[in-house]
Write an enzyme that holds these catalytic residues in place. Structure first.
Site, PDB file in Angstrom:
ATOM      1  N   HIS A 128     -36.334 -37.479  40.703  1.00 47.99           N
ATOM      2  CA  HIS A 128     -37.621 -37.785  40.088  1.00 47.99           C
ATOM      3  C   HIS A 128     -37.421 -38.502  38.755  1.00 47.99           C
ATOM      4  CE1 HIS A 128     -40.613 -35.058  42.415  1.00 47.99           C
ATOM      5  NE2 HIS A 128     -39.850 -35.772  43.203  1.00 47.99           N
ATOM      6  N   LYS A 185     -36.659 -24.955  32.139  1.00 46.09           N
ATOM      7  CA  LYS A 185     -35.376 -24.882  31.429  1.00 46.09           C
ATOM      8  C   LYS A 185     -34.492 -23.693  31.797  1.00 46.09           C
ATOM      9  CE  LYS A 185     -35.674 -28.514  29.129  1.00 46.09           C
ATOM     10  NZ  LYS A 185     -35.284 -29.436  30.183  1.00 46.09           N
TER      11      LYS A 185
HETATM   12  P1  RFL Z   1     -30.830 -14.407  37.684  1.00 44.94           P
HETATM   13  O1  RFL Z   1     -31.067 -15.569  38.574  1.00 44.94           O
HETATM   14  O2  RFL Z   1     -31.922 -13.460  37.420  1.00 44.94           O
HETATM   15  O3  RFL Z   1     -29.585 -13.627  38.314  1.00 44.94           O
HETATM   16  C1  RFL Z   1     -29.179 -12.365  37.845  1.00 44.94           C
HETATM   17  C2  RFL Z   1     -28.527 -11.602  38.990  1.00 44.94           C
HETATM   18  O4  RFL Z   1     -28.058 -10.350  38.492  1.00 44.94           O
HETATM   19  C3  RFL Z   1     -28.354  -9.350  39.439  1.00 44.94           C
HETATM   20  N1  RFL Z   1     -28.381  -8.033  38.794  1.00 44.94           N
HETATM   21  C4  RFL Z   1     -27.390  -7.118  38.877  1.00 44.94           C
HETATM   22  N2  RFL Z   1     -26.207  -7.149  39.497  1.00 44.94           N
HETATM   23  C5  RFL Z   1     -25.425  -6.032  39.410  1.00 44.94           C
HETATM   24  N3  RFL Z   1     -25.789  -4.905  38.752  1.00 44.94           N
HETATM   25  C6  RFL Z   1     -26.965  -4.832  38.102  1.00 44.94           C
HETATM   26  N4  RFL Z   1     -27.311  -3.739  37.451  1.00 44.94           N
HETATM   27  C7  RFL Z   1     -27.823  -5.986  38.145  1.00 44.94           C
HETATM   28  N5  RFL Z   1     -29.043  -6.265  37.640  1.00 44.94           N
HETATM   29  C8  RFL Z   1     -29.374  -7.490  38.036  1.00 44.94           C
HETATM   30  C9  RFL Z   1     -29.692  -9.779  40.011  1.00 44.94           C
HETATM   31  O5  RFL Z   1     -29.928  -9.197  41.281  1.00 44.94           O
HETATM   32  C10 RFL Z   1     -29.523 -11.289  40.088  1.00 44.94           C
HETATM   33  O6  RFL Z   1     -29.007 -11.708  41.329  1.00 44.94           O
HETATM   34  O7  RFL Z   1     -30.283 -14.851  36.256  1.00 44.94           O
HETATM   35  P2  RFL Z   1     -29.418 -16.158  35.804  1.00 44.94           P
HETATM   36  O8  RFL Z   1     -28.211 -16.341  36.668  1.00 44.94           O
HETATM   37  O9  RFL Z   1     -29.276 -16.018  34.343  1.00 44.94           O
HETATM   38  O10 RFL Z   1     -30.364 -17.396  36.136  1.00 44.94           O
HETATM   39  C11 RFL Z   1     -31.554 -17.601  35.438  1.00 44.94           C
HETATM   40  C12 RFL Z   1     -32.584 -18.268  36.338  1.00 44.94           C
HETATM   41  O11 RFL Z   1     -32.699 -17.528  37.535  1.00 44.94           O
HETATM   42  C13 RFL Z   1     -33.957 -18.402  35.667  1.00 44.94           C
HETATM   43  O12 RFL Z   1     -33.819 -18.742  34.315  1.00 44.94           O
HETATM   44  C14 RFL Z   1     -34.822 -19.488  36.341  1.00 44.94           C
HETATM   45  O13 RFL Z   1     -35.164 -19.121  37.655  1.00 44.94           O
HETATM   46  C15 RFL Z   1     -36.072 -19.728  35.514  1.00 44.94           C
HETATM   47  N6  RFL Z   1     -37.003 -20.659  36.153  1.00 44.94           N
HETATM   48  C16 RFL Z   1     -36.778 -22.025  36.111  1.00 44.94           C
HETATM   49  N7  RFL Z   1     -35.680 -22.532  35.515  1.00 44.94           N
HETATM   50  C17 RFL Z   1     -35.417 -23.870  35.558  1.00 44.94           C
HETATM   51  O14 RFL Z   1     -34.399 -24.301  35.001  1.00 44.94           O
HETATM   52  N8  RFL Z   1     -36.248 -24.772  36.193  1.00 44.94           N
HETATM   53  C18 RFL Z   1     -37.385 -24.355  36.812  1.00 44.94           C
HETATM   54  O15 RFL Z   1     -38.071 -25.169  37.420  1.00 44.94           O
HETATM   55  C19 RFL Z   1     -37.695 -22.939  36.770  1.00 44.94           C
HETATM   56  N9  RFL Z   1     -38.781 -22.450  37.393  1.00 44.94           N
HETATM   57  C20 RFL Z   1     -38.086 -20.161  36.864  1.00 44.94           C
HETATM   58  C21 RFL Z   1     -38.980 -21.098  37.476  1.00 44.94           C
HETATM   59  C22 RFL Z   1     -38.291 -18.798  37.000  1.00 44.94           C
HETATM   60  C23 RFL Z   1     -39.340 -18.325  37.742  1.00 44.94           C
HETATM   61  N10 RFL Z   1     -39.480 -16.913  37.860  1.00 44.94           N
HETATM   62  C24 RFL Z   1     -39.866 -16.241  39.025  1.00 44.94           C
HETATM   63  C25 RFL Z   1     -38.982 -16.082  36.788  1.00 44.94           C
HETATM   64  C26 RFL Z   1     -40.042 -20.653  38.209  1.00 44.94           C
HETATM   65  C27 RFL Z   1     -40.247 -19.278  38.341  1.00 44.94           C
HETATM   66  C28 RFL Z   1     -41.444 -18.873  39.169  1.00 44.94           C
END
Ligand code: RFL
Ligand code: PHB
Length: 391
Positions: free
Chosen positions: A73, A297
């Protein structure tokens, strides 16, 4: 007791990328994840990759599926006052973003890990962190009814906002900076043709809306909603009607309602923990900070943290001692705060704030009009959106 160099908690983008980068540099690591791989892959999450994040995936040699399936994009649209305005990312910043679901990226990273025979322990329960303020940290956990211990040099807390890593640090050891927002986002995934070839972010007095996509025949749309709303209150019909009401007429006319495949509500929050290092425990990604999703982000920050933390470990193991590890928190936080500012700014620009008065609303309007009458203002937004000015 088992042993590894870096024990990584969490198989999200931060943990999996860190694991891949360390493996490439010959540093042994194990990933421990609370959920099953299917559960991790089923979570609806982010959709936009900055070019820097995509380049990191390429460097790892894991960009095959991403380069094949991602949509490039070169711009985004901002809809307000009944019209759609284009922000020419490529023309203004020289860069474009990729539309590629977090689920797809996570799947690519998990498959590469499995193919390389690297240890990922899914469904680890009752994980606890020990002695990270000393020389010999270790983790204890249960898996399939058995107790395990994993000794390591370092622990990387990549376990998201509700994880155990930050929660294991005494609250007096860090400071939190936080801002809640008086609304949430209701998201719907549906098989429908996107109403426009680029993402449409809409500012409207009824509230913010966003039409994003997953490929060419699936939409991911969001509506600003009240924090007290429940998913059950939002039938598909109500969702599409409300989305139509908030979009400019051209975008609304091109949007065809379709049955929802997924529907969920999330609160919006800005959060930063300082520092991101506690002895031999390091936080990366959502474990250390959150941004509201308006600026797309979160996943990109998680990837940049993984890159910086991997480099710190690599420098450490190459004999550069403490200094590389000591730099991580400060270096990451500088970058994190830039993304916090950007995400907060996008959120403020595009949402309806229930506590704002007429003055605040006119200022928001003036800000949007200024944006589309000033190339300088557009350049600032474009450079932030592609991540150029945030690294
Ligand atoms: P995650 O993806 O939450 O992964 C963390 C993992 O740790 C596990 N966990 C454990 N494992 C072992 N023992 C425990 N006690 C644990 N507790 C938790 C979890 O099960 C999980 O698998 O964190 P990470 O890796 O830091 O990644 C961050 C991203 O996932 C997050 O920032 C993004 O999804 C945010 N976000 C977006 N970011 C973008 O860069 N571009 C986007 O377009 C964007 N859109 C979004 C988003 C987040 C959203 N939601 C639902 C919060 C849109 C949405 C709707
Ligand atoms: C998404 O596709 O889920 C998405 C895209 C852009 C955002 C937030 C979410 O700002």
């Amino acid at each position: 007791m088992q042993r590894t160099q870096v024990a990584i908690i969490g198989a999200g983008p931060a943990g999996l990328l860190l694991g891949a980068l360390l493996h490439k540099a010959g540093i042994a690591n194990q990933v421990l994840e609370l959920h099953s791989s299917d559960e991790v892959l089923a979570r609806m999450r982010a959709g936009i990759l900055e070019p820097g994040t995509a380049a990191l995936i390429d460097e790892l040699g894991l960009g095959g599926a991403m380069r094949r399936d991602a949509l490039i994009h070169a711009g985004i649209a901002i809809s307000f006052g009944g019209q759609r305005h284009r922000l020419d990312l490529q023309g203004l910043s020289g860069q474009s973003v990729l539309v590629y679901g977090q689920n797809e990226l996570t799947r690519d990273l998990m498959s590469a890990r499995a193919a390389a025979g690297l240890p990922t322990h899914f469904q680890t329960e009752q994980l606890s962190l020990h002695d990270f303020d000393g020389e010999r940290p270790y983790l204890r956990y249960q898996r399939l009814g058995q107790s395990h211990e994993l000794a390591c040099d370092f622990i990387a807390g990549c376990d998201g906002f509700h994880g155990i890593a930050r929660a294991s640090v005494p609250t007096r050891a860090y400071r939190c900076f936080e801002r809640g927002y008086p609304f949430g986002w209701l998201g719907v995934l549906a098989d429908a043709t996107p109403p426009h070839e680029e993402l449409v972010y809409a500012q409207h007095e009824r509230g913010f809306a966003l039409c994003s996509m997953r490929g060419r025949s699936r939409v991911r749309c969001y509506l600003q909603c009240s924090l007290s709303d429940k998913v059950e209150q939002w039938s598909d019909g109500r969702f599409w009607d409300e989305l139509h009401a908030r979009l400019d007429p051209a975008t609304a006319a091109a949007l065809r309602p379709a049955p929802s495949l997924e529907k969920s509500i999330m609160p919006l929050r800005s959060y930063v923990a300082e520092p991101l290092r506690f002895g031999r425990l390091f936080l990366a990604g959502d474990a250390g900070h959150l941004v509201p999703p308006t600026g797309a982000k979160g996943m990109n920050l998680a990837a940049a943290d993984a890159r910086d933390l991997a480099q710190a470990f690599i420098d450490h193991y190459r004999g550069q001692g403490e200094s590389a590890l000591a730099r991580y928190s400060e270096q990451a936080l500088r970058r994190v705060w830039r993304a916090e500012r950007f995400s907060w700014g996008m959120t403020r620009l595009l949402h309806h704030f229930p506590d704002h008065n007429g003055f605040d609303q006119r200022i928001q309007q003036a800000e949007l009009e200024h944006l589309f009458s000033s190339r300088a203002a557009q350049t600032v937004l474009a450079e932030g959106y592609v991540g150029q000015s945030l690294n």
